[in-house]
Design a protein around this motif. Structure first.
Motif, mmCIF file in Angstrom:
data_model
loop_
_atom_site.group_PDB
_atom_site.id
_atom_site.type_symbol
_atom_site.label_atom_id
_atom_site.label_comp_id
_atom_site.label_asym_id
_atom_site.label_seq_id
_atom_site.Cartn_x
_atom_site.Cartn_y
_atom_site.Cartn_z
ATOM 1 N N VAL A 52 0.995 -1.328 0.100
ATOM 2 C CA VAL A 52 -0.051 0.129 -0.258
ATOM 3 C C VAL A 52 0.708 1.168 0.008
ATOM 4 N N LEU A 53 1.758 1.149 0.704
ATOM 5 C CA LEU A 53 2.789 2.644 0.755
ATOM 6 C C LEU A 53 3.653 2.588 -0.078
ATOM 7 N N THR A 54 4.355 1.656 -0.867
ATOM 8 C CA THR A 54 5.232 2.051 -1.887
ATOM 9 C C THR A 54 4.417 2.628 -3.098
ATOM 10 N N PRO A 55 3.346 2.108 -3.532
ATOM 11 C CA PRO A 55 2.787 2.738 -4.521
ATOM 12 C C PRO A 55 2.405 4.150 -4.272
ATOM 13 N N THR A 59 4.128 7.314 -6.340
ATOM 14 C CA THR A 59 3.189 8.395 -7.164
ATOM 15 C C THR A 59 3.349 9.879 -6.623
ATOM 16 N N ILE A 60 3.410 10.028 -5.341
ATOM 17 C CA ILE A 60 3.527 11.337 -4.888
ATOM 18 C C ILE A 60 4.943 11.866 -5.318
ATOM 19 N N PHE A 61 6.070 11.251 -4.933
ATOM 20 C CA PHE A 61 7.292 11.632 -5.568
ATOM 21 C C PHE A 61 7.583 11.868 -6.828
ATOM 22 N N GLY A 62 6.808 10.997 -7.822
ATOM 23 C CA GLY A 62 7.011 10.931 -9.181
ATOM 24 C C GLY A 62 6.507 12.319 -9.649
ATOM 25 N N ILE A 63 5.343 12.533 -9.326
ATOM 26 C CA ILE A 63 4.532 13.909 -9.824
ATOM 27 C C ILE A 63 4.973 15.059 -9.334
ATOM 28 N N MET A 64 5.573 14.887 -7.997
ATOM 29 C CA MET A 64 6.125 16.256 -7.332
ATOM 30 C C MET A 64 7.453 16.543 -8.255
ATOM 31 N N VAL A 139 5.568 5.271 -10.271
ATOM 32 C CA VAL A 139 6.544 6.520 -10.653
ATOM 33 C C VAL A 139 6.114 6.746 -12.120
ATOM 34 N N ALA A 140 6.063 5.353 -13.098
ATOM 35 C CA ALA A 140 5.901 5.870 -14.438
ATOM 36 C C ALA A 140 4.377 6.101 -14.524
ATOM 37 N N LEU A 141 3.381 5.640 -13.685
ATOM 38 C CA LEU A 141 2.147 6.195 -14.086
ATOM 39 C C LEU A 141 1.899 7.478 -13.741
ATOM 40 N N SER A 142 2.571 8.171 -12.613
ATOM 41 C CA SER A 142 2.448 9.364 -12.082
ATOM 42 C C SER A 142 3.147 10.443 -13.138
ATOM 43 N N VAL A 143 4.252 9.960 -13.639
ATOM 44 C CA VAL A 143 5.004 10.906 -14.994
ATOM 45 C C VAL A 143 3.822 10.975 -15.980
ATOM 46 N N ASN A 144 3.398 10.069 -16.266
ATOM 47 C CA ASN A 144 2.437 10.067 -17.261
ATOM 48 C C ASN A 144 1.284 10.925 -17.191
ATOM 49 N N ILE A 145 0.834 11.058 -15.816
ATOM 50 C CA ILE A 145 -0.260 11.849 -15.615
ATOM 51 C C ILE A 145 0.335 13.499 -15.599
ATOM 52 N N SER A 146 1.475 13.672 -15.098
ATOM 53 C CA SER A 146 2.131 15.039 -15.010
ATOM 54 C C SER A 146 2.315 15.395 -16.532
ATOM 55 N N TYR A 158 -5.527 13.666 -10.070
ATOM 56 C CA TYR A 158 -5.583 12.585 -10.743
ATOM 57 C C TYR A 158 -4.605 11.230 -10.165
ATOM 58 N N ALA A 159 -3.445 11.815 -9.979
ATOM 59 C CA ALA A 159 -2.321 10.660 -9.551
ATOM 60 C C ALA A 159 -2.927 10.340 -7.982
ATOM 61 N N ILE A 160 -3.525 10.960 -7.159
ATOM 62 C CA ILE A 160 -3.952 10.391 -5.681
ATOM 63 C C ILE A 160 -5.056 9.644 -6.108
ATOM 64 N N LEU A 161 -6.024 10.071 -7.045
ATOM 65 C CA LEU A 161 -7.280 9.302 -7.295
ATOM 66 C C LEU A 161 -6.815 7.903 -7.913
ATOM 67 N N LEU A 162 -5.766 7.883 -8.731
ATOM 68 C CA LEU A 162 -5.262 6.588 -9.439
ATOM 69 C C LEU A 162 -4.802 5.562 -8.232
ATOM 70 N N TRP A 163 -3.951 6.181 -7.396
ATOM 71 C CA TRP A 163 -3.578 5.188 -6.326
ATOM 72 C C TRP A 163 -4.678 4.996 -5.463
ATOM 73 N N LEU A 164 -5.685 5.717 -4.962
ATOM 74 C CA LEU A 164 -6.808 5.404 -4.174
ATOM 75 C C LEU A 164 -7.563 4.154 -4.692
ATOM 76 N N PHE A 165 -7.828 4.358 -6.149
ATOM 77 C CA PHE A 165 -8.599 3.316 -7.073
ATOM 78 C C PHE A 165 -7.904 2.196 -6.892
ATOM 79 N N MET A 166 -6.631 2.147 -7.074
ATOM 80 C CA MET A 166 -5.929 0.697 -7.196
ATOM 81 C C MET A 166 -5.660 0.189 -5.737
#
Length: 260
Positions: A52-55, A59-64, A139-146, A158-166
């Protein structure tokens, strides 16, 4: 690409958030081992934290990182460097830095408590491997979103929603669909549905390795019945590898077409 990778890696290595992330895993490892004093129980407890934590952190580090380094990225793109090399270098720098923090942070306490000389060494290694897979994927998914969203607020949302959904919503929808269509044969649907969520797939992979039948759940038990432990683990690893490669392919494609 290697120079950009080294720069991104060094940039994140100097960041205080990387030290906080490393310190968190160090503390978590020592606390778990101190409370359990049993390596196998600590590995099982750690599984629920890692999947749960690593995704979320990836996500947060990648998009930031990609939003904060946007001006530097545009400067690199004005140089005679391939776009693919710029984005791959930055992506790999982030993913490797986070994965290293995870491996070192958890590796030190477990090595001190003697995991290298115990039978749990392979379970622990698989757990770290799964954590690294999830880091690279999210990280790859969050970069795509950014890349697809100029607006930072929308991108973060969108990135947080993606993590929450998964991590949460997908399991709820999956459970509801199983209840609603209980009269139909759902075995194949269940197998395919579990492959579309890397978090579920990672959990099944670790549970198959630990061979804990009581915790396998419906999808894990189906994996075990259909493929057995060995084949189920190999199929899970192959699908996780696809999950790691496909978002990078989309990233390169988007980066080539985007007008900066």
């Amino acid at each position: 690409m290697l120079k950009i990778l080294k720069y991104s890696f060094a940039d994140l290595a100097r960041s205080r958030w990387s030290y906080v992330y490393l310190a968190f895993y160090l503390l978590l490892g020592f606390v778990l081992l101190f409370l359990n004093n049993d390596l196998s129980k600590a590995v099982i407890t750690l599984m629920n934290v890692i999947v749960v934590l690593t995704p979320m952190i990836g996500t947060i580090f990648g998009i930031m990182y990609f939003y904060s380094a946007r001006e530097f990225t545009e400067l690199l793109l004005s140089q005679p460097i391939k776009r693919r090399d710029v984005f791959l270098g930055q992506y790999l720098g982030i993913a490797l830095s986070l994965s290293l923090s995870l491996i070192v942070g958890l590796g030190i306490p477990f090595i001190i408590y003697g995991v290298a000389q115990s039978s749990e060494i392979w379970d622990f290694t698989l757990l770290l491997l799964v954590g690294a897979f999830l880091t690279f994927i999210f990280v790859a998914l969050s970069v795509n979103i950014s890349l697809r969203n100029e607006n930072k607020v929308k991108g973060f949302g969108y990135a947080i929603l993606l993590w929450l959904f998964m991590a949460v919503i997908y399991d709820g929808l999956f459970l509801v669909s199983l209840i609603m269509f209980d009269d139909y044969p759902l075995d194949k649907f269940t197998l395919f549905a579990s492959m579309f969520n890397p978090i579920d797939l990672s959990r099944i992979l670790v549970l198959l390795k630990l061979d804990i039948s009581a915790l396998l759940g419906y999808t894990g038990a189906l994996f075990q019945n259909f493929f057995g432990n060995g084949s189920g683990m190999i199929i899970s690893l192959i699908v996780l590898s696809l999950w790691s490669v496909l978002p990078v392919g989309f990233l390169i494609r988007t980066a080539k077409r985007k007008d900066f």
